[in-house]
Motif scaffolding. Structure first.
Motif, PDB file in Angstrom:
ATOM      1  N   GLY A 197      63.512 -21.040  26.409  1.00 60.23           N
ATOM      2  CA  GLY A 197      63.889 -20.370  25.352  1.00 60.23           C
ATOM      3  C   GLY A 197      63.176 -19.369  24.993  1.00 60.23           C
ATOM      4  N   HIS A 198      63.040 -18.653  23.839  1.00 55.94           N
ATOM      5  CA  HIS A 198      62.386 -17.346  23.658  1.00 55.94           C
ATOM      6  C   HIS A 198      60.578 -17.960  23.791  1.00 55.94           C
ATOM      7  CE1 HIS A 198      65.836 -16.336  21.370  1.00 55.94           C
ATOM      8  NE2 HIS A 198      65.525 -14.942  21.690  1.00 55.94           N
ATOM      9  N   VAL A 199      60.385 -18.820  23.505  1.00 54.50           N
ATOM     10  CA  VAL A 199      58.549 -19.104  23.445  1.00 54.50           C
ATOM     11  C   VAL A 199      58.570 -19.401  24.859  1.00 54.50           C
ATOM     12  CG1 VAL A 199      56.882 -20.369  22.650  1.00 54.50           C
ATOM     13  CG2 VAL A 199      58.372 -19.768  20.995  1.00 54.50           C
ATOM     14  N   GLY A 200      59.295 -20.533  25.558  1.00 50.00           N
ATOM     15  CA  GLY A 200      58.911 -20.814  26.741  1.00 50.00           C
ATOM     16  C   GLY A 200      59.030 -19.798  28.051  1.00 50.00           C
ATOM     17  N   VAL A 218      61.682 -25.545  32.668  1.00 49.87           N
ATOM     18  CA  VAL A 218      62.708 -26.590  32.619  1.00 49.87           C
ATOM     19  C   VAL A 218      63.661 -26.384  31.583  1.00 49.87           C
ATOM     20  CG1 VAL A 218      62.944 -28.928  32.721  1.00 49.87           C
ATOM     21  CG2 VAL A 218      60.851 -28.126  33.755  1.00 49.87           C
ATOM     22  N   ASP A 219      64.886 -26.330  31.543  1.00 50.32           N
ATOM     23  CA  ASP A 219      65.813 -26.356  30.331  1.00 50.32           C
ATOM     24  C   ASP A 219      66.914 -27.280  30.644  1.00 50.32           C
ATOM     25  OD1 ASP A 219      65.763 -24.172  27.808  1.00 50.32           O
ATOM     26  OD2 ASP A 219      67.582 -25.341  28.122  1.00 50.32           O
ATOM     27  N   ILE A 220      67.623 -27.574  29.605  1.00 53.69           N
ATOM     28  CA  ILE A 220      68.848 -28.399  29.759  1.00 53.69           C
ATOM     29  C   ILE A 220      70.167 -27.582  30.024  1.00 53.69           C
ATOM     30  CG2 ILE A 220      68.225 -30.427  28.610  1.00 53.69           C
ATOM     31  CD1 ILE A 220      69.485 -29.474  26.108  1.00 53.69           C
ATOM     32  N   THR A 224      56.334 -27.406  20.180  1.00 57.18           N
ATOM     33  CA  THR A 224      57.540 -27.546  19.575  1.00 57.18           C
ATOM     34  C   THR A 224      57.088 -27.784  18.083  1.00 57.18           C
ATOM     35  OG1 THR A 224      58.394 -28.299  21.352  1.00 57.18           O
ATOM     36  CG2 THR A 224      59.351 -29.202  19.249  1.00 57.18           C
ATOM     37  N   ASN A 225      57.669 -27.348  17.088  1.00 58.40           N
ATOM     38  CA  ASN A 225      57.719 -27.407  15.719  1.00 58.40           C
ATOM     39  C   ASN A 225      58.491 -28.782  15.138  1.00 58.40           C
ATOM     40  OD1 ASN A 225      55.705 -25.697  14.611  1.00 58.40           O
ATOM     41  ND2 ASN A 225      57.160 -24.117  14.900  1.00 58.40           N
ATOM     42  N   PRO A 226      58.284 -29.405  14.181  1.00 61.17           N
ATOM     43  CA  PRO A 226      56.837 -29.408  13.253  1.00 61.17           C
ATOM     44  C   PRO A 226      55.574 -29.505  14.111  1.00 61.17           C
ATOM     45  CG  PRO A 226      58.000 -31.008  12.264  1.00 61.17           C
ATOM     46  CD  PRO A 226      58.917 -30.416  13.478  1.00 61.17           C
TER      47      PRO A 226
HETATM   48  N1  APR Z   1      64.896 -30.395  27.578  1.00 57.64           N
HETATM   49  C1  APR Z   1      64.442 -29.041  27.815  1.00 57.64           C
HETATM   50  N2  APR Z   1      64.858 -28.062  27.258  1.00 57.64           N
HETATM   51  C2  APR Z   1      65.565 -28.202  25.854  1.00 57.64           C
HETATM   52  C3  APR Z   1      65.684 -29.680  25.625  1.00 57.64           C
HETATM   53  C4  APR Z   1      65.368 -30.758  26.357  1.00 57.64           C
HETATM   54  N3  APR Z   1      65.591 -31.976  26.055  1.00 57.64           N
HETATM   55  N4  APR Z   1      66.243 -29.550  24.461  1.00 57.64           N
HETATM   56  C5  APR Z   1      66.218 -28.177  24.007  1.00 57.64           C
HETATM   57  N5  APR Z   1      65.786 -27.430  25.190  1.00 57.64           N
HETATM   58  C6  APR Z   1      65.584 -26.162  25.153  1.00 57.64           C
HETATM   59  C7  APR Z   1      66.935 -25.126  24.554  1.00 57.64           C
HETATM   60  O1  APR Z   1      68.120 -25.231  25.620  1.00 57.64           O
HETATM   61  C8  APR Z   1      66.404 -23.848  24.557  1.00 57.64           C
HETATM   62  O2  APR Z   1      66.582 -23.048  25.419  1.00 57.64           O
HETATM   63  O3  APR Z   1      64.740 -25.488  24.316  1.00 57.64           O
HETATM   64  C9  APR Z   1      64.777 -24.051  24.146  1.00 57.64           C
HETATM   65  C10 APR Z   1      64.382 -23.754  22.809  1.00 57.64           C
HETATM   66  O4  APR Z   1      64.369 -22.338  22.896  1.00 57.64           O
HETATM   67  P1  APR Z   1      64.688 -21.482  21.494  1.00 57.64           P
HETATM   68  O5  APR Z   1      65.776 -22.203  20.930  1.00 57.64           O
HETATM   69  O6  APR Z   1      64.673 -19.989  22.156  1.00 57.64           O
HETATM   70  O7  APR Z   1      63.343 -21.506  20.936  1.00 57.64           O
HETATM   71  P2  APR Z   1      62.110 -20.908  20.779  1.00 57.64           P
HETATM   72  O8  APR Z   1      62.084 -19.759  19.761  1.00 57.64           O
HETATM   73  O9  APR Z   1      61.567 -20.572  22.142  1.00 57.64           O
HETATM   74  O10 APR Z   1      61.045 -22.065  20.130  1.00 57.64           O
HETATM   75  C11 APR Z   1      60.588 -23.072  20.629  1.00 57.64           C
HETATM   76  O11 APR Z   1      58.557 -23.597  19.751  1.00 57.64           O
HETATM   77  O12 APR Z   1      57.480 -22.092  18.113  1.00 57.64           O
HETATM   78  C12 APR Z   1      58.280 -23.421  18.555  1.00 57.64           C
HETATM   79  O13 APR Z   1      59.574 -23.621  16.276  1.00 57.64           O
HETATM   80  C13 APR Z   1      59.500 -23.427  17.558  1.00 57.64           C
HETATM   81  O14 APR Z   1      60.009 -25.699  17.753  1.00 57.64           O
HETATM   82  C14 APR Z   1      60.367 -24.277  18.314  1.00 57.64           C
HETATM   83  C15 APR Z   1      59.911 -23.898  19.799  1.00 57.64           C
END
Ligand code: APR
Length: 309
Positions: free
Chosen positions: A10-13, A32-34, A119-121
């Motif tokens: 996602g955004h942070v990753g 890696v993402d689902i 990941t938060n919290p």
């Molecule tokens: N395995 C892999 N990826 C996953 C899984 C999983 N089981 N479940 C969810 N994801 C992926 C989602 O598909 C999504 O692409 O995690 C990603 C999260 O990305 P965003 O929704 O863009 O969130 P983001 O802004 O990146 O924040 C991620 O970091 O700072 C913290 O609070 C924030 O907990 C949050 C985390």
């Protein structure tokens, strides 16, 4: 071959992967993402920027956790953000199960990795990751303090009209609201901040840094911060990969330090190739200790609630 895996594209990753690639910190970066296609598309797009940006490491995306095998560092960013109508407990339960699932794969594929949790919290998810992995505590660490400190340093630099690079600071405690500011340990090129700024101005900056995440959310409307969180995460990655032994504020397991046990919370530590090489138990004034205890107490209760879910 050096390999870093980032769970959650996602955004942070994705931003973490991009900065890591730009800094040439790994020969291979795996996202890696689902969601099908998302990590592959972002990974390929980043890889294709290599010739222009001057990095030759490979960036690739996958939906298969087996591809993290052999990583020396795993960054955990996967999770969901709280949605309208979702309770705090629901969010905790969902993200805890995402963390547990990732931990089962990390244990299987890269049992010697250092794991950085984003990941938060945050402080609770880092504790949960450590429990699920069963790794030595020095190899499971959370990113929070580096971000809070980056925000605090930015605002100090802006207010004083100096480079934020010259602002050196340590912030302790939980991420965000219960962060413990330590202005007496903040300097600008070695000059104590307290000699340069009024107490009122320092307090205003501490307040803004504490609520820094919320300030971005209210501007973005949908979504939360990711450039500074990713940059702060890469600061930790770099210190480990290059064995820089930076003194950074990270979420670490306390085992007697500062009078607390079995709790992940932000403290200054030395970060090197073994992970958390030492927690620096700096002296706190009674007022600072009271703030730290309040923050630690909150997270201790949070962990107990999480374990009871
Ligand atoms: N395995 C892999 N990826 C996953 C899984 C999983 N089981 N479940 C969810 N994801 C992926 C989602 O598909 C999504 O692409 O995690 C990603 C999260 O990305 P965003 O929704 O863009 O969130 P983001 O802004 O990146 O924040 C991620 O970091 O700072 C913290 O609070 C924030 O907990 C949050 C985390």
């Amino acid at each position: 071959m050096s390999k870093i895996s980032i769970i959650g594209a996602g955004h942070v990753g994705a931003t973490t992967a991009f900065i890591t690639a730009q800094k040439c910190l790994a020969e291979e970066i795996v996202l890696v993402d689902i969601v099908e296609g998302l990590p592959q598309g972002k990974g390929l797009d980043m890889f294709e920027s290599g010739p222009v940006q001057g990095f030759s490491g490979r960036v690739r995306g996958t939906n298969d956790y087996e591809d993290i095998a052999g990583s020396s560092i795993v960054v955990m960013t996967a999770g969901i953000a709280r949605k309208p109508g979702m309770s705090r407990e629901d969010l905790l339960r969902t993200n805890a199960s995402i963390v547990a699932n990732a931990a089962s794969h990390i244990k299987e594929s890269c049992k010697d990795a250092i794991v950085i949790v984003v990941t938060n919290p945050l402080d609770m998810m880092t504790f949960h990751m450590w429990k699920q992995l069963g790794f030595p505590t020095e190899r499971v660490v959370g990113q929070a303090g580096c971000l809070d400190t980056a925000r605090y340093r930015t605002f100090i630099g802006e207010k004083l009209g100096v480079s934020s690079k010259d602002v050196s600071a340590i912030l302790m405690g939980g991420h965000g609201d219960t962060m413990v500011p330590l202005p007496r340990y903040t300097t600008v090129a070695g000059i104590p901040l307290t000699d340069l700024m009024s107490t009122e101005d320092i307090e205003a900056i501490v307040k803004r840094a504490r609520t820094g995440g919320g300030e971005i959310v209210s501007l973005l409307k949908t979504g939360s911060a990711y450039y500074a969180p990713a940059a702060a995460t890469v600061e930790m990655v770099e210190s480990i990969v290059m064995n820089q032994k930076r003194v950074l504020c990270c979420s670490c397991l306390l085992q007697g330090e500062f009078g607390w046990n079995d709790l992940y919370i932000g403290v200054p530590c030395i970060l090197g190739k073994k992970g958390v090489e030492k927690i620096i138990e700096l002296k706190l004034t009674p007022e600072e200790k009271a703030l730290f205890d309040e923050s630690a107490g909150k997270y201790k209760t949070g962990i107990e609630e999480m374990l009871a879910l």
